[in-house]
Enzyme design. Structure first.
Site: not given
Ligand code: FAD
Length: 305
Positions: A131, A134-135
């Protein structure tokens, strides 16, 4: 019987759980493989409001979790392996158990597609990143390799070029699929170079990325290129395989929704699963909260009938 089962413990799921638990709804979070979700892979989150000095991804994840627990949310550290929304109570399969819920919030987020090369998993968050929003600022005056050839790869390379000293786009084909307008910008950006017909076969480095091994698909020649970072821009896939046949999905696997509502009453979605554009911690928390509020309204409506 739970009032709400939240699938996923990223920013969306943890915010949803905090809000449903706070509303006195009996809430279970089925956390899946990674509590904190994608931010657990992030060294530093610099754009979450209130944490003006930045906060590490793991610490922000832990704070989100503790916050939800403070109101009584309970966690189950396993992945959901199936769901059944054909009748109420809704069913969520975890391990060898079937859990019942009156309402379900889907927040399983996204998984970036992987190259599947040595070094990739080991150096994720240590120079391998996914991303640029983000980075990018971490790569000021540094070299970065961007892998991919679609619109997002080129856009990410342009974003990175505002910070990095040198951006090399590595693409396995002879031309990119990106739109002409983006390509014109990239070609006119002196910091960006293209390596066509080339693949990354290994990501090198001990504690952090120090280089990549590239292979030329036309000549078969292999060489090592020094770099400080590798941005994977080869696409993302939603973690929705368990929903197939139970929730309407688009061709990629994103749930078809009206805001945070699926077509099934009492089943809501939040976070990256409904966001093809912004995908940030704060936006995920926002839609996780919206899903929770909808679930609470739904449950209150059902129980008052
Ligand atoms: C390397 C990286 C750096 C980032 N840095 C930033 C930043 O600095 N600032 C920022 O604002 N955003 C950042 N982002 C983006 C941000 O992290 C995401 O937009 C955010 O985490 C999305 O949240 P979410 O809860 O929708 O999903 P996710 O964070 O993807 O969480 C998904 C969850 O679902 C769970 N899961 C998956 N499959 C199953 C299943 N079958 N059963 C139960 N649970 C399951 C996983 O364990 C996890 O807990 C970054 C992303 C990445 C990859």
């Amino acid at each position: 019987m739970y009032d709400v089962i939240v699938l996923g413990a990223g920013p969306a799921g943890l915010t949803a759980a905090l809000d449903t638990a706070r509303a006195r709804m009996k809430t279970l979070v089925v956390a899946g493989p990674m509590i904190g979700g994608q931010i657990a892979f992030t060294y530093q989150v610099d754009n979450y409001p209130g944490f003006y000095e930045g906060i590490t991804g793991p610490e922000l994840s832990e704070r989100f979790k503790v916050h939800a627990e403070r109101f009584g949310a309970v966690f189950h550290d396993a992945s959901a392996i199936g769901v059944d929304f054909s009748g109420t109570p809704y069913k969520v399969m975890v391990d060898d158990r079937v859990l019942d819920a009156r309402s379900v919030i889907l927040a399983m987020g996204m998984n970036h597609k992987k190259l599947g090369v040595p070094g990739e998993d080991r150096l994720m968050g240590r120079g391998v990143f996914v991303c640029s929003t983000c980075d990018a600022a971490l790569y000021e005056d540094r070299k970065v390799v961007v892998v991919g050839g679609g619109d997002s790869a080129i856009q990410e390379a342009l974003d990175l070029a505002r910070f990095a000293s040198d951006v090399t786009i590595v693409h396995r084909k002879g031309e990119t699929r990106a739109c002409k307008c983006l390509m014109e910008k990239a070609i006119n950006e002196p910091k960006i170079r293209f390596q066509y017909n080339t693949v990354v076969t290994e990501i090198l480095g001990d504690k952090r990325v120090s280089g990549v091994r590239l292979s030329d698909l036309k000549t078969g020649e292999s060489r090592v290129v020094e770099t400080d970072g590798v941005l994977l821009a080869i696409g993302w896939e939603p973690n929705t395989s368990i929903l197939r046949g139970h929730v309407e999905l688009d061709e990629v696997g994103f749930p078809l929704t009206d805001g945070v509502k699926t077509g099934i009453k009492g089943v809501f979605v939040g976070g990256d699963l409904i966001d093809k554009t912004y995908r940030q911690v704060v936006t995920s928390c926002g839609s996780g909260c919206a899903a929770a509020l909808e679930a609470i309204h739904w449950l209150e409506g059902v129980s008052s009938r």
